[in-house]
Design a protein around this motif. Structure first.
Motif, mmCIF file in Angstrom:
data_model
loop_
_atom_site.group_PDB
_atom_site.id
_atom_site.type_symbol
_atom_site.label_atom_id
_atom_site.label_comp_id
_atom_site.label_asym_id
_atom_site.label_seq_id
_atom_site.Cartn_x
_atom_site.Cartn_y
_atom_site.Cartn_z
ATOM 1 N N TYR A 286 -29.318 20.719 14.488
ATOM 2 C CA TYR A 286 -29.632 22.086 14.892
ATOM 3 C C TYR A 286 -29.780 22.141 16.404
ATOM 4 C CZ TYR A 286 -30.572 22.236 9.965
ATOM 5 O OH TYR A 286 -30.432 22.124 8.603
ATOM 6 N N HIS A 287 -29.171 23.163 17.001
ATOM 7 C CA HIS A 287 -29.258 23.387 18.438
ATOM 8 C C HIS A 287 -30.224 24.541 18.678
ATOM 9 C CE1 HIS A 287 -25.460 21.090 19.636
ATOM 10 N NE2 HIS A 287 -25.544 20.972 18.324
ATOM 11 N N VAL A 288 -31.228 24.294 19.507
ATOM 12 C CA VAL A 288 -32.197 25.321 19.880
ATOM 13 C C VAL A 288 -32.162 25.472 21.399
ATOM 14 C CG1 VAL A 288 -33.658 24.812 17.885
ATOM 15 C CG2 VAL A 288 -34.115 23.668 20.077
ATOM 16 N N PRO A 289 -32.625 26.624 21.923
ATOM 17 C CA PRO A 289 -32.661 26.754 23.385
ATOM 18 C C PRO A 289 -33.446 25.609 24.004
ATOM 19 C CG PRO A 289 -33.140 28.852 22.325
ATOM 20 C CD PRO A 289 -33.133 27.816 21.241
ATOM 21 N N ARG A 290 -32.895 25.028 25.045
ATOM 22 C CA ARG A 290 -33.566 23.862 25.614
ATOM 23 C C ARG A 290 -34.959 24.217 26.109
ATOM 24 N NH1 ARG A 290 -32.436 20.073 30.749
ATOM 25 N NH2 ARG A 290 -34.115 18.631 30.256
ATOM 26 N N ALA A 320 -25.004 21.432 27.695
ATOM 27 C CA ALA A 320 -24.936 22.579 28.594
ATOM 28 C C ALA A 320 -24.310 23.786 27.904
ATOM 29 C CB ALA A 320 -24.141 22.213 29.844
ATOM 30 N N ALA A 321 -24.640 24.964 28.400
ATOM 31 C CA ALA A 321 -24.140 26.222 27.849
ATOM 32 C C ALA A 321 -22.644 26.382 28.082
ATOM 33 C CB ALA A 321 -24.887 27.394 28.482
ATOM 34 N N ASP A 322 -21.993 27.176 27.217
ATOM 35 C CA ASP A 322 -20.589 27.521 27.392
ATOM 36 C C ASP A 322 -20.379 28.959 26.930
ATOM 37 O OD1 ASP A 322 -19.900 27.607 24.490
ATOM 38 O OD2 ASP A 322 -20.270 25.461 24.569
ATOM 39 N N ARG A 323 -19.119 29.430 26.944
ATOM 40 C CA ARG A 323 -18.826 30.819 26.573
ATOM 41 C C ARG A 323 -18.016 30.933 25.283
ATOM 42 N NH1 ARG A 323 -13.820 33.090 28.106
ATOM 43 N NH2 ARG A 323 -12.323 31.574 28.944
ATOM 44 N N LEU A 324 -17.868 29.856 24.563
ATOM 45 C CA LEU A 324 -17.053 29.852 23.348
ATOM 46 C C LEU A 324 -17.828 30.514 22.208
ATOM 47 C CD1 LEU A 324 -15.722 26.204 23.709
ATOM 48 C CD2 LEU A 324 -14.688 28.330 24.548
ATOM 49 N N TRP A 325 -17.193 31.463 21.536
ATOM 50 C CA TRP A 325 -17.898 32.358 20.620
ATOM 51 C C TRP A 325 -18.722 31.645 19.558
ATOM 52 C CZ3 TRP A 325 -13.771 36.609 19.093
ATOM 53 C CH2 TRP A 325 -13.416 37.322 20.251
ATOM 54 N N GLY A 331 -23.739 30.447 25.456
ATOM 55 C CA GLY A 331 -24.667 31.228 26.267
ATOM 56 C C GLY A 331 -26.023 30.622 26.515
ATOM 57 N N ARG A 332 -26.271 29.388 26.072
ATOM 58 C CA ARG A 332 -27.597 28.826 26.317
ATOM 59 C C ARG A 332 -27.545 27.295 26.376
ATOM 60 N NH1 ARG A 332 -30.275 30.306 20.336
ATOM 61 N NH2 ARG A 332 -29.829 28.286 19.348
ATOM 62 N N ASP A 333 -28.247 26.733 27.359
ATOM 63 C CA ASP A 333 -28.466 25.292 27.392
ATOM 64 C C ASP A 333 -29.296 24.918 26.171
ATOM 65 O OD1 ASP A 333 -27.146 25.096 29.841
ATOM 66 O OD2 ASP A 333 -29.001 25.342 30.983
ATOM 67 N N SER A 334 -28.952 23.796 25.561
ATOM 68 C CA SER A 334 -29.517 23.505 24.246
ATOM 69 C C SER A 334 -30.136 22.118 24.165
ATOM 70 C CB SER A 334 -28.417 23.593 23.182
ATOM 71 O OG SER A 334 -27.783 24.852 23.198
ATOM 72 N N LEU A 335 -31.114 22.010 23.259
ATOM 73 C CA LEU A 335 -31.579 20.723 22.773
ATOM 74 C C LEU A 335 -31.007 20.562 21.373
ATOM 75 C CD1 LEU A 335 -33.419 18.189 23.098
ATOM 76 C CD2 LEU A 335 -35.146 19.472 21.802
ATOM 77 N N ALA A 336 -30.214 19.522 21.169
ATOM 78 C CA ALA A 336 -29.629 19.244 19.860
ATOM 79 C C ALA A 336 -30.527 18.250 19.133
ATOM 80 C CB ALA A 336 -28.225 18.676 20.011
#
Length: 414
Positions: A286-290, A320-325, A331-336
């Motif tokens: 699960y990826h959550v906002p970092r 790191a964030a990207d723009r891929l749908w 749209g958000r840097d993430s903690l996986a």
């Protein structure tokens, strides 16, 4: 020969026919003549997004041409090529990819389609390196989408779960080859998580949810930089190589303890020439906002007593964030937050549900290739371009050739 089951053995494909075309034209005829069809990769997905009751197609027999464009700093590769094989070929020509996943055994198209990733606060997932795609659409046409020329549609088509067509070739950004060292540090305090993730080119942190301390930190940094100093963030240096799963032999892992080596022999956790495990496992991620990472881990502490008994290892990485749908990092840097479970679905399924319940306030985005059970409404709410992707599915696959039962659950036709 097309595999009849996935790598972990928890999915036995339901296809009525299996194919291995040897040319793109043969593939186009197969697609145009099928009412249900999916492309099979290396089988490292743990769910049924890639399953079908129709035709299952391996792309391993398509022409293996790899074309390096030094002027554009890109390489164009066949969809079925494994990242490890691509990396070896690129390095021989003095080039590199920005990042790799922990396994070099996975195919380029499969990893891209599911948003698979490595680690690094400034590194996007593997799909973020895509510059162009070639795919066969439902009517057998060949469509090329380019990052610069096709803008928004391209951003919708890269992480696509195979729902838009069969990807035949992928163009990726490349960079000059570089050298890394890998170090392992032991016993990181939870409070130092962000500082550790920020400390090097790529960082992976392992825990078992049995103690407050994070068990290991694998630091992959540029060779010209000094190693982490004694006492770094309160940790101690490992004296012998480690495997991510405690107690397993590290012989299949990439070199640790500091010797410099090429990027493709340090970024993955496992070496290409070895099978990293028996496959007797399940995985969820699960990826959550970092920015919410510490709070998300604190929420999971409430169910640590459920997680630990069915867990082999948990890995924490920054993306790191990207723009891929449909990217988990849109749209958000993430903690996986990645879980490697024991291979017992009956024992693991209720724990996955408990994890998802605790993560719900943080808008978790599952890794598309792993085990998850989030409600469709939660998935739809987690991606801002969800409705746009639904429309793109209908536009490129109006007949539903590439649909599966799991796609219908999470992406029902409007």
């Amino acid at each position: 020969m097309v595999a009849r089951r996935n790598w972990a053995g928890n999915v036995h494909y339901a296809a009525r026919r299996f194919h291995e075309p040897t040319s793109v034209d043969e593939l186009r005829r197969l697609v145009a003549g099928s009412d249900r069809l999916r492309a099979a990769g290396t089988g490292h997905s743990f769910n049924r997004f890639g399953d079908t009751t129709g035709d299952l197609v391996s792309l391993a027999g398509l022409p293996p041409d790899v074309t390096l464009d030094r002027d554009r700093s890109t390489v164009t590769v066949p969809a079925a090529l494994r990242y490890g094989d691509l990396a070896t070929a690129l390095h021989a020509q003095g080039h590199a990819l920005a990042n790799l996943a922990s396994l070099p055994h996975i195919s380029v198209a499969g990893a891209v389609a599911t948003g698979t990733h490595g680690s690094g606060v400034r590194n996007g997932n593997l799909a973020s390196a895509v510059a162009a795609l070639e795919l066969v659409t439902a009517d057998g046409d060949l469509l090329t989408l380019d990052r610069d020329a096709d803008g928004d549609m391209f951003a919708g088509a890269v992480v696509s779960l195979g729902a838009l067509g069969v990807v035949t070739r992928v163009t990726l950004d490349v960079a000059p080859a570089f050298t890394l060292c890998q170090y392992v540090r032991l016993g990181l305090a939870r409070e130092a998580l962000d500082e550790a993730l920020d400390s090097a080119y790529s960082v992976s942190i392992f825990t078992d949810w049995r103690t407050p301390l994070l068990r290991e930190v694998w630091v992959k940094q540029h060779a010209e930089l000094p190693p982490p100093p004694a006492g770094w963030l309160g940790t101690t240096a490992a004296e012998t190589p480690r495997h991510p799963v405690a107690g397993l032999s590290p012989e299949h892992c990439t070199p640790q303890l500091g010797p410099p080596g090429p990027w493709h022999e340090r970024l993955p956790h496992f070496r290409l020439g070895f099978i990293p495990s028996s496959g007797d496992e399940l995985q969820s991620e699960y990826h959550v906002p970092r920015a919410a990472g510490a709070d998300a881990l604190a929420a999971l502490d409430e169910v640590a007593h459920l997680i630990a008994p069915v867990l082999q290892v948990c890995e924490l990485r920054a993306v790191a964030a990207d723009r891929l749908w449909l990217s988990p990092n849109h749209g958000r840097d993430s903690l996986a937050i990645h879980f490697t479970w024991v291979g017992d679905a009956a024992a693991v399924t209720p724990v996955v549900a408990a994890v998802e319940e605790r993560l719900a306030p943080f808008s978790p985005r599952p890794h598309w290739g792993k085990v998850f059970g989030l409600a469709p409404a939660a998935v739809a709410a987690a991606w801002p371009r969800y409705a746009d992707f639904l429309a793109l599915m209908v536009r490129l696959d109006p007949s539903g050739t590439f649909r599966t039962d799991l796609l219908d659950r999470y992406f029902p036709r409007p």
